[in-house]
Design a protein around this motif. Structure first.
Motif, PDB file in Angstrom:
ATOM      1  N   PHE A   1      20.010 -26.433 163.331  1.00  0.00           N
ATOM      2  CA  PHE A   1      18.631 -26.186 163.769  1.00  0.00           C
ATOM      3  C   PHE A   1      18.093 -24.894 163.164  1.00  0.00           C
ATOM      4  CE2 PHE A   1      16.009 -23.843 166.847  1.00  0.00           C
ATOM      5  CZ  PHE A   1      14.904 -24.674 166.892  1.00  0.00           C
ATOM      6  N   LEU A   2      18.892 -23.837 163.210  1.00  0.00           N
ATOM      7  CA  LEU A   2      18.450 -22.562 162.648  1.00  0.00           C
ATOM      8  C   LEU A   2      18.278 -22.640 161.136  1.00  0.00           C
ATOM      9  CD1 LEU A   2      20.534 -19.936 164.650  1.00  0.00           C
ATOM     10  CD2 LEU A   2      18.067 -20.264 164.703  1.00  0.00           C
ATOM     11  N   LEU A   3      19.127 -23.406 160.482  1.00  0.00           N
ATOM     12  CA  LEU A   3      19.028 -23.521 159.027  1.00  0.00           C
ATOM     13  C   LEU A   3      17.692 -24.125 158.623  1.00  0.00           C
ATOM     14  CD1 LEU A   3      20.455 -23.170 156.301  1.00  0.00           C
ATOM     15  CD2 LEU A   3      21.400 -25.466 156.597  1.00  0.00           C
ATOM     16  N   ILE A   4      17.270 -25.152 159.335  1.00  0.00           N
ATOM     17  CA  ILE A   4      15.995 -25.799 159.005  1.00  0.00           C
ATOM     18  C   ILE A   4      14.820 -24.884 159.335  1.00  0.00           C
ATOM     19  CG2 ILE A   4      14.461 -27.709 159.593  1.00  0.00           C
ATOM     20  CD1 ILE A   4      16.824 -29.501 159.852  1.00  0.00           C
ATOM     21  N   THR A   5      14.804 -24.331 160.538  1.00  0.00           N
ATOM     22  CA  THR A   5      13.651 -23.532 160.962  1.00  0.00           C
ATOM     23  C   THR A   5      13.514 -22.236 160.157  1.00  0.00           C
ATOM     24  OG1 THR A   5      15.025 -22.583 162.726  1.00  0.00           O
ATOM     25  CG2 THR A   5      13.659 -24.481 163.286  1.00  0.00           C
ATOM     26  N   THR A   6      14.622 -21.541 159.925  1.00  0.00           N
ATOM     27  CA  THR A   6      14.524 -20.295 159.169  1.00  0.00           C
ATOM     28  C   THR A   6      14.229 -20.537 157.698  1.00  0.00           C
ATOM     29  OG1 THR A   6      16.943 -20.296 158.914  1.00  0.00           O
ATOM     30  CG2 THR A   6      16.025 -19.021 160.728  1.00  0.00           C
ATOM     31  N   LEU A   7      14.712 -21.645 157.158  1.00  0.00           N
ATOM     32  CA  LEU A   7      14.406 -21.964 155.762  1.00  0.00           C
ATOM     33  C   LEU A   7      12.918 -22.231 155.580  1.00  0.00           C
ATOM     34  CD1 LEU A   7      15.519 -22.529 152.914  1.00  0.00           C
ATOM     35  CD2 LEU A   7      15.804 -24.905 153.596  1.00  0.00           C
ATOM     36  N   LEU A   8      12.355 -23.035 156.462  1.00  0.00           N
ATOM     37  CA  LEU A   8      10.926 -23.311 156.378  1.00  0.00           C
ATOM     38  C   LEU A   8      10.110 -22.045 156.597  1.00  0.00           C
ATOM     39  CD1 LEU A   8      10.720 -26.707 158.321  1.00  0.00           C
ATOM     40  CD2 LEU A   8      10.874 -26.332 155.860  1.00  0.00           C
ATOM     41  N   SER A   9      10.551 -21.199 157.515  1.00  0.00           N
ATOM     42  CA  SER A   9       9.823 -19.961 157.787  1.00  0.00           C
ATOM     43  C   SER A   9       9.882 -19.005 156.600  1.00  0.00           C
ATOM     44  CB  SER A   9      10.404 -19.293 159.039  1.00  0.00           C
ATOM     45  OG  SER A   9       9.799 -18.050 159.279  1.00  0.00           O
ATOM     46  N   SER A  10      11.037 -18.892 155.962  1.00  0.00           N
ATOM     47  CA  SER A  10      11.165 -17.967 154.832  1.00  0.00           C
ATOM     48  C   SER A  10      10.353 -18.422 153.632  1.00  0.00           C
ATOM     49  CB  SER A  10      12.643 -17.815 154.447  1.00  0.00           C
ATOM     50  OG  SER A  10      13.383 -17.218 155.485  1.00  0.00           O
ATOM     51  N   LEU A  11      10.324 -19.714 153.388  1.00  0.00           N
ATOM     52  CA  LEU A  11       9.537 -20.209 152.263  1.00  0.00           C
ATOM     53  C   LEU A  11       8.035 -20.019 152.481  1.00  0.00           C
ATOM     54  CD1 LEU A  11      11.428 -23.495 151.320  1.00  0.00           C
ATOM     55  CD2 LEU A  11      11.157 -21.458 149.898  1.00  0.00           C
TER      56      LEU A  11
ATOM     57  N   ARG B   1      19.726 -35.375 155.365  1.00  0.00           N
ATOM     58  CA  ARG B   1      20.529 -36.455 154.796  1.00  0.00           C
ATOM     59  C   ARG B   1      21.995 -36.072 154.661  1.00  0.00           C
ATOM     60  NH1 ARG B   1      23.304 -39.931 153.615  1.00  0.00           N
ATOM     61  NH2 ARG B   1      23.036 -41.667 152.159  1.00  0.00           N
ATOM     62  N   PHE B   2      22.282 -34.846 154.242  1.00  0.00           N
ATOM     63  CA  PHE B   2      23.652 -34.465 153.918  1.00  0.00           C
ATOM     64  C   PHE B   2      24.237 -33.431 154.876  1.00  0.00           C
ATOM     65  CE2 PHE B   2      21.712 -35.821 149.878  1.00  0.00           C
ATOM     66  CZ  PHE B   2      22.590 -36.834 149.531  1.00  0.00           C
ATOM     67  N   VAL B   3      23.445 -32.398 155.213  1.00  0.00           N
ATOM     68  CA  VAL B   3      23.989 -31.334 156.052  1.00  0.00           C
ATOM     69  C   VAL B   3      24.268 -31.843 157.459  1.00  0.00           C
ATOM     70  CG1 VAL B   3      23.562 -29.011 156.961  1.00  0.00           C
ATOM     71  CG2 VAL B   3      22.780 -29.626 154.659  1.00  0.00           C
ATOM     72  N   GLU B   4      23.434 -32.745 157.961  1.00  0.00           N
ATOM     73  CA  GLU B   4      23.611 -33.225 159.332  1.00  0.00           C
ATOM     74  C   GLU B   4      24.918 -33.993 159.501  1.00  0.00           C
ATOM     75  OE1 GLU B   4      20.837 -35.227 162.816  1.00  0.00           O
ATOM     76  OE2 GLU B   4      20.538 -35.809 160.730  1.00  0.00           O
ATOM     77  N   ARG B   5      25.504 -34.494 158.424  1.00  0.00           N
ATOM     78  CA  ARG B   5      26.784 -35.195 158.524  1.00  0.00           C
ATOM     79  C   ARG B   5      27.891 -34.261 159.019  1.00  0.00           C
ATOM     80  NH1 ARG B   5      27.148 -38.766 152.900  1.00  0.00           N
ATOM     81  NH2 ARG B   5      25.355 -40.117 153.318  1.00  0.00           N
TER      82      ARG B   5
END
Length: 342
Positions: free
Chosen positions: A266-276, A333-337
């Motif tokens: 969850f943090l990976l997705i939210t912080t990635l979108l925020s940083s970009l 697709r890949f990380v959630e695995r």
């Protein structure tokens, strides 16, 4: 009445009545001897009408609640997105009354320009370092705040406070700290006989300065989310591992980290979108984009800087949108695995 007559009468009683003694006694008390209770005829037409009425009512309630939200999303999200894609195909100077269609010319110009590699490189460096730094330091802070320490509630509030502060205010405060002439850091370094680095004027140091400030601002968010994940780890598992002789590091790697994988994802997705999409701190601390021109900031400079190229700026925005879309899809697709939800 003979046994054969009793058996025949019993066979004529419905199965539901025979299986329930109470209903059997009621049937015997109401019905004449020798007559069996018949099931009530079903009324499919009435049931269908009731179902259709309930379905229509539920559908109307759903539309009443969902329609305003869907309308606002279409109006303020998808409509600007489609309009921006259209603008990216135009050679349009901001404020001009007319524009020329160039097709994919703006995209070709962006990727052929010598500045494209620099902008993409700065974006990658800024995103990777801010996401990785905020998540790693946030996990360490969460592990500390998860201990039974005196005043930990106040410490949690202090750690989370920078995240809710205005990015403009944060940028102004830290710009005063990093200022090479009048800043607090410069004053401290002069006190020990050292010169302050040119944080604002040096492109490499300017990028480092912005990265440090952005990590500091998002550190509390990652710490609080990780703290919630740590508190959901069953203590029985840690106690069992401790009784088996596992060290604290072994317990952390083998038990805590896998159980924190949903939180990390969850943090990976939210912080990635925020940083970009980080803009305010970069704009305040480096107004000219000296070594800190990410995709979103370069789009701003192209449209509202000295260039006034709205069509070219829209093309850069579309490139950023596609990058966000691809990264999110790859993660889902890949990380959630690798995520353990149980």
């Amino acid at each position: 009445m003979g046994r054969s007559d009793i058996g025949a009468a019993t066979q004529r009683i419905p199965t539901t009545t025979r299986s329930n003694p109470a209903r059997l006694a009621t049937a015997d008390a109401v019905l004449p001897p020798g007559e069996a209770a018949l099931p009530r005829p079903s009324r499919p037409g009435l049931e269908a009408r009731r179902w259709n009425k309930r379905t229509r009512r539920d559908a109307l309630v759903f539309v009443a609640f969902a329609a305003p939200n869907v309308l606002l999303i279409l109006l303020f999200t998808y409509r600007p997105l489609i309009t921006n894609i259209y603008y990216s195909t135009l050679d349009w100077t901001l404020g001009a009354a007319s524009a020329t269609s160039v097709g994919l010319g703006n995209y070709v110009e962006f990727f052929d320009s010598p500045d494209a590699s620099a902008v993409l490189g700065v974006t990658a460096i800024f995103t990777v370092t801010t996401v990785g730094g905020a998540m790693a330091l946030g996990l360490l802070v969460a592990l500390t705040l998860n201990q039974r320490l005196k005043g930990r509630t106040f410490a949690r509030a202090v750690v989370f406070a920078p995240y809710v502060l205005s990015g403009v205010g944060v940028g102004l405060v830290w710009l005063f700290i990093f200022d090479p002439t009048y800043g607090v850091l410069s004053w401290m370094l002069r006190g020990i006989g050292q010169l302050s680095p040119q944080w604002v004027n040096d492109p490499k140091l300017a990028l480092v300065m912005v990265i440090l400030v952005y990590i500091w601002k998002n550190l509390g968010y990652c710490a609080v989310v990780y703290l919630a994940g740590l508190q959901s780890v069953p203590p029985q598992l840690l106690e069992a591992a401790s009784l088996d002789g596992a060290s604290s590091a072994r317990r952390f790697v083998s038990i805590v980290v896998p159980l924190l994988s949903p939180t990390t994802f969850f943090l990976l997705i939210t912080t990635l979108l925020s940083s970009l999409q980080a803009f305010d701190i970069i704009r305040i601390m480096t107004p000219s984009g000296n070594g800190t021109s990410t995709l979103i900031f370069d789009s701003y400079l192209q449209a509202f800087g000295s260039y006034n190229r709205a069509g070219y700026s829209a093309a850069i925005s579309v490139v950023l949108f596609l990058a966000l879309l691809i990264m999110t899809a790859v993660q889902l697709r890949f990380v959630e695995r690798k995520v353990h939800y149980s």
